[in-house]
Design a protein around this motif. Sequence first.
Motif, short mmCIF file in Angstrom:
data_model
loop_
_atom_site.label_atom_id
_atom_site.label_comp_id
_atom_site.label_asym_id
_atom_site.label_seq_id
_atom_site.Cartn_x
_atom_site.Cartn_y
_atom_site.Cartn_z
N UNK A 1 0.85 -1.18 0.00
CA UNK A 1 0.00 0.00 0.00
C UNK A 1 0.88 1.23 0.00
N UNK A 2 0.30 2.43 -0.14
CA UNK A 2 1.11 3.65 -0.18
C UNK A 2 2.00 3.79 1.05
N UNK A 3 3.27 4.12 0.80
CA UNK A 3 4.24 4.36 1.87
C UNK A 3 5.02 5.62 1.51
N UNK A 4 5.49 6.37 2.51
CA UNK A 4 6.15 7.65 2.22
C UNK A 4 7.34 7.50 1.27
N UNK A 5 7.44 8.45 0.34
CA UNK A 5 8.54 8.49 -0.62
C UNK A 5 9.10 9.91 -0.68
N UNK A 6 10.23 10.05 -1.35
CA UNK A 6 10.84 11.36 -1.57
C UNK A 6 10.69 11.72 -3.04
N UNK A 7 10.16 12.91 -3.31
CA UNK A 7 10.06 13.42 -4.67
C UNK A 7 11.15 14.46 -4.86
N UNK A 8 12.08 14.17 -5.76
CA UNK A 8 13.20 15.07 -6.01
C UNK A 8 13.04 15.67 -7.40
N UNK A 9 13.00 17.00 -7.46
CA UNK A 9 12.90 17.71 -8.73
C UNK A 9 14.21 18.43 -8.99
N UNK B 1 16.63 20.71 -11.93
CA UNK B 1 16.93 21.40 -13.18
C UNK B 1 18.45 21.45 -13.32
N UNK B 2 18.99 20.93 -14.44
CA UNK B 2 20.44 20.82 -14.60
C UNK B 2 20.92 21.69 -15.76
N UNK B 3 22.11 22.29 -15.58
CA UNK B 3 22.60 23.31 -16.51
C UNK B 3 24.05 23.02 -16.92
N UNK B 4 24.40 23.55 -18.09
CA UNK B 4 25.79 23.51 -18.55
C UNK B 4 26.54 24.70 -17.98
N UNK B 5 27.82 24.77 -18.28
CA UNK B 5 28.65 25.85 -17.75
C UNK B 5 28.20 27.23 -18.26
N UNK B 6 27.59 27.27 -19.45
CA UNK B 6 27.12 28.56 -19.98
C UNK B 6 25.65 28.82 -19.66
N UNK B 7 25.15 28.13 -18.59
CA UNK B 7 23.80 28.35 -18.06
C UNK B 7 22.69 27.86 -18.99
N UNK B 8 23.01 26.96 -19.91
CA UNK B 8 21.98 26.36 -20.76
C UNK B 8 21.33 25.21 -20.00
N UNK B 9 20.00 25.27 -19.83
CA UNK B 9 19.28 24.21 -19.12
C UNK B 9 19.07 23.03 -20.07
N UNK B 10 19.51 21.87 -19.66
CA UNK B 10 19.44 20.66 -20.49
C UNK B 10 18.40 19.68 -19.97
N UNK B 11 18.23 19.61 -18.67
CA UNK B 11 17.41 18.55 -18.06
C UNK B 11 16.45 19.11 -17.02
N UNK B 12 15.23 18.59 -17.03
CA UNK B 12 14.32 18.73 -15.89
C UNK B 12 13.82 17.33 -15.56
N UNK B 13 13.97 16.92 -14.32
CA UNK B 13 13.61 15.55 -13.93
C UNK B 13 12.84 15.56 -12.63
N UNK B 14 11.83 14.70 -12.56
CA UNK B 14 11.08 14.45 -11.33
C UNK B 14 11.29 12.98 -10.97
N UNK B 15 12.02 12.73 -9.90
CA UNK B 15 12.33 11.37 -9.49
C UNK B 15 11.67 11.02 -8.17
N UNK B 16 10.96 9.90 -8.15
CA UNK B 16 10.33 9.42 -6.92
C UNK B 16 11.21 8.34 -6.33
N UNK B 17 11.73 8.58 -5.13
CA UNK B 17 12.65 7.65 -4.46
C UNK B 17 11.95 7.03 -3.26
N UNK B 18 12.08 5.73 -3.10
CA UNK B 18 11.38 5.04 -2.03
C UNK B 18 11.93 5.45 -0.67
N UNK B 19 11.02 5.82 0.23
CA UNK B 19 11.42 6.33 1.53
C UNK B 19 12.01 5.29 2.46
#
Length: 264
Positions: free
Chosen positions: A225-233, A235-253
């Motif tokens: 059944x549902x159990x607490x998890x961690x939602x990690x959001x 935004x990742x960037x290159x050295x010249x501030x170009x955003x390449x990635x947006x990710x939402x990851x659900x990690x088991x608590x």
Amino acid sequence: MASDDSGAARAGLAERPSLMSLVRLRGDTAMPLYQQVEEQIYDLITSGLLPPGSVLPAERQLAESLGVSRVTVQRAYAALRQRKLLDSQGRRGFLVRTRPDQVQPGMDRLKGFTEEMRELGKIPSTRILDRIVVQDRSISSIFGLPANAPFLRLTRIRYGDEIPMSREVAWYNLGAAPALEHGDLTGSVYAFLAEHAGTRLVRCDQTVEATMPTAEECAIFDFEGPAPCLLIKRCSFTADAMMIEYVEGLFRGDMYRYRLTLRA
């Protein structure tokens, strides 16, 4: 010699405090009684005071000892079983389960899941659930790009030593990294970007919040059944501030405990 060993073991068990003496219910908090029982037993298990193999009292016995209803203890035990911490032993009570060790990654620098697992001595692997090129107005706004900008949406389950650790949905800026559309992404996307797209991610903005998994996510993690998890959001960037990635990851608590080092 065998009898001496068993006698010592019995003596050790006798010296261990009983569960009834360790649980303390409070009347000056809004937390429901069943949740107080659940969280205190959880803390006792994760701290090692109730190690794997410990037998917890039957529901009626613990309820009478704590002066609460049997339903209160039933709800607490049911929640702990959903968190894979207890096994029912029928009338004999409940048994504390042996479970995989929690991982405690640091948040001291930008790194992907593959590198994180290897640092922790685990073998990383991935199963791709969905991979498609999309246009998404809300995602475009996160990247600060036009509404018709193309993104690769990648949904994956990430494993450590064949245990499902997270389910993540990620969007990648194909205008900045077109090689991702047809590349091999079963391993580290960060390594692929560096090796095949000449793109290195050097910075991220990240948030961590508590959440409950959906029915689909419970099935992925083998939760009853549902159990607490961690939602990690992230935004990742290159050295010249170009955003390449947006990710939402659900990690088991029950498996993740993040470690931070803070300095003055």
